[in-house]
Design an enzyme around this catalytic site. Structure first.
Site, PDB file in Angstrom:
ATOM      1  N   HIS A  19       0.753  -1.159   0.202  1.00 46.60           N
ATOM      2  CA  HIS A  19       0.040   0.015  -0.097  1.00 46.60           C
ATOM      3  C   HIS A  19       0.981   1.438   0.176  1.00 46.60           C
ATOM      4  O   HIS A  19       0.574   2.403  -0.742  1.00 46.60           O
ATOM      5  CB  HIS A  19      -0.797  -0.054   1.330  1.00 46.60           C
ATOM      6  CG  HIS A  19      -1.872  -1.009   1.138  1.00 46.60           C
ATOM      7  ND1 HIS A  19      -1.960  -1.905   2.546  1.00 46.60           N
ATOM      8  CD2 HIS A  19      -2.718  -1.322   0.619  1.00 46.60           C
ATOM      9  CE1 HIS A  19      -3.007  -2.801   2.167  1.00 46.60           C
ATOM     10  NE2 HIS A  19      -3.612  -2.406   1.082  1.00 46.60           N
ATOM     11  N   LYS A  43     -17.698  -7.208   7.064  1.00 46.42           N
ATOM     12  CA  LYS A  43     -16.485  -8.118   6.940  1.00 46.42           C
ATOM     13  C   LYS A  43     -15.863  -8.222   8.206  1.00 46.42           C
ATOM     14  O   LYS A  43     -15.476  -6.892   9.065  1.00 46.42           O
ATOM     15  CB  LYS A  43     -15.535  -6.977   5.940  1.00 46.42           C
ATOM     16  CG  LYS A  43     -14.707  -8.056   5.027  1.00 46.42           C
ATOM     17  CD  LYS A  43     -14.032  -7.075   3.887  1.00 46.42           C
ATOM     18  CE  LYS A  43     -12.728  -7.462   3.608  1.00 46.42           C
ATOM     19  NZ  LYS A  43     -11.953  -6.571   2.506  1.00 46.42           N
ATOM     20  N   ARG A  92      -1.732  -5.748  -8.528  1.00 47.12           N
ATOM     21  CA  ARG A  92      -0.487  -6.492  -8.183  1.00 47.12           C
ATOM     22  C   ARG A  92      -0.119  -7.489  -9.170  1.00 47.12           C
ATOM     23  O   ARG A  92       1.163  -7.691  -9.641  1.00 47.12           O
ATOM     24  CB  ARG A  92      -0.850  -7.396  -6.979  1.00 47.12           C
ATOM     25  CG  ARG A  92      -0.973  -6.505  -5.963  1.00 47.12           C
ATOM     26  CD  ARG A  92      -1.372  -7.425  -4.473  1.00 47.12           C
ATOM     27  NE  ARG A  92      -2.788  -7.082  -4.638  1.00 47.12           N
ATOM     28  CZ  ARG A  92      -3.717  -7.165  -3.687  1.00 47.12           C
ATOM     29  NH1 ARG A  92      -2.987  -7.274  -2.425  1.00 47.12           N
ATOM     30  NH2 ARG A  92      -4.739  -6.948  -3.910  1.00 47.12           N
ATOM     31  N   SER A 130      -2.898  -7.513   2.365  1.00 47.16           N
ATOM     32  CA  SER A 130      -3.215  -7.493   4.035  1.00 47.16           C
ATOM     33  C   SER A 130      -3.694  -9.113   4.669  1.00 47.16           C
ATOM     34  O   SER A 130      -3.411  -9.371   5.678  1.00 47.16           O
ATOM     35  CB  SER A 130      -4.238  -6.705   4.153  1.00 47.16           C
ATOM     36  OG  SER A 130      -4.052  -5.299   4.097  1.00 47.16           O
TER      37      SER A 130
HETATM   38  P1  ADP Z   1      -5.923  -6.121   0.468  1.00 46.74           P
HETATM   39  O1  ADP Z   1      -6.482  -6.240   1.675  1.00 46.74           O
HETATM   40  O2  ADP Z   1      -6.047  -6.768  -0.852  1.00 46.74           O
HETATM   41  O3  ADP Z   1      -4.224  -5.472   0.521  1.00 46.74           O
HETATM   42  P2  ADP Z   1      -7.254  -3.352   0.127  1.00 46.74           P
HETATM   43  O4  ADP Z   1      -8.429  -3.149   0.135  1.00 46.74           O
HETATM   44  O5  ADP Z   1      -6.398  -2.959   1.458  1.00 46.74           O
HETATM   45  O6  ADP Z   1      -6.616  -4.976  -0.124  1.00 46.74           O
HETATM   46  O7  ADP Z   1      -6.480  -2.695  -1.042  1.00 46.74           O
HETATM   47  C1  ADP Z   1      -6.645  -1.405  -1.438  1.00 46.74           C
HETATM   48  C2  ADP Z   1      -6.123  -1.275  -2.882  1.00 46.74           C
HETATM   49  O8  ADP Z   1      -4.600  -1.483  -2.726  1.00 46.74           O
HETATM   50  C3  ADP Z   1      -6.372  -2.367  -3.977  1.00 46.74           C
HETATM   51  O9  ADP Z   1      -6.617  -1.571  -5.262  1.00 46.74           O
HETATM   52  C4  ADP Z   1      -5.439  -3.446  -3.931  1.00 46.74           C
HETATM   53  O10 ADP Z   1      -5.416  -3.873  -5.356  1.00 46.74           O
HETATM   54  C5  ADP Z   1      -4.290  -2.389  -3.680  1.00 46.74           C
HETATM   55  N1  ADP Z   1      -2.942  -3.365  -3.009  1.00 46.74           N
HETATM   56  C6  ADP Z   1      -3.279  -3.904  -1.922  1.00 46.74           C
HETATM   57  N2  ADP Z   1      -1.685  -4.589  -1.746  1.00 46.74           N
HETATM   58  C7  ADP Z   1      -0.974  -4.205  -2.974  1.00 46.74           C
HETATM   59  C8  ADP Z   1       0.229  -4.341  -3.234  1.00 46.74           C
HETATM   60  N3  ADP Z   1       1.154  -5.228  -2.477  1.00 46.74           N
HETATM   61  N4  ADP Z   1       0.554  -3.849  -4.171  1.00 46.74           N
HETATM   62  C9  ADP Z   1       0.073  -2.948  -5.044  1.00 46.74           C
HETATM   63  N5  ADP Z   1      -1.624  -2.932  -4.758  1.00 46.74           N
HETATM   64  C10 ADP Z   1      -1.759  -3.369  -3.625  1.00 46.74           C
END
Ligand code: ADP
Length: 159
Positions: A19, A43, A92, A130
């Site tokens: 993130h 959730k 990703r 996450s």
């Molecule tokens: P997650 O639980 O999958 O980490 P979030 O809802 O917190 O997801 O993610 C918010 C946004 O950040 C989404 O567009 C997700 O694809 C992106 N994201 C999450 N982790 C990464 C990463 N390691 N690299 C790039 N984008 C990410």
């Protein structure tokens, strides 16, 4: 000139280096980035929304053009409230594309001016989510290479 503001929505449960990589890239291109924690009551989460906001704030301390907030309800309504029409998301791998494509298309149906901008993280974070962090934490594994130190500490404190 009008400021280019972008909203980066997500669960951030908890914030990872993936993130932060996306936020850093977006902050170079936009005048202001609002990182917005999505309040999703159905959730099950590891951290509460205020805890997630606090962890993000600490990770982004000192970054002048980044702020952290939370929102409930439709993303399009939040984006309008913030007087912008740009949403940031991270990609990703191709596996993210189908889901992201669907959300972006639905958001555009609800609000035709909205633009979703995708950023790619550093390759070493392209597997990171996450939920991977939560799974490792569940089995008491080491998450120190995946999240900032204060987040790793907060995870330890949860057990
Ligand atoms: P997650 O639980 O999958 O980490 P979030 O809802 O917190 O997801 O993610 C918010 C946004 O950040 C989404 O567009 C997700 O694809 C992106 N994201 C999450 N982790 C990464 C990463 N390691 N690299 C790039 N984008 C990410």
């Amino acid at each position: 000139m009008k400021k280019r503001i972008a909203v980066y929505p997500g669960s951030f449960d908890p914030v990872t280096f993936g993130h932060l990589d996306i936020i850093e890239r977006a902050a170079k291109i936009f005048d202001h980035v609002i990182v917005a924690v999505f309040v999703h009551s159905a959730k099950r989460s590891m951290f509460t929304v205020p805890e997630r906001v606090e962890m993000l704030k600490r990770a982004l301390k000192g970054k002048k053009n980044i702020s952290v907030d939370c929102f409930e309800g439709l993303l399009v309504d939040y984006v309008k409230k913030k007087k912008t029409d740009v949403v940031i998301r991270g990609l990703r791998a191709i596996s993210d594309l189908e889901y992201e494509f669907q959300i972006a298309a639905v958001n555009r149906t609800l609000y035709s001016r909205i633009e979703t901008v995708f950023f790619m993280p550093r390759v070493r974070y392209s597997y990171l989510s996450s939920s991977v962090v939560r799974d490792i934490a569940h089995f008491r594994g080491d998450v120190s290479k995946l999240v900032p130190a204060h987040v790793a500490k907060a995870i330890k404190g949860k057990k």
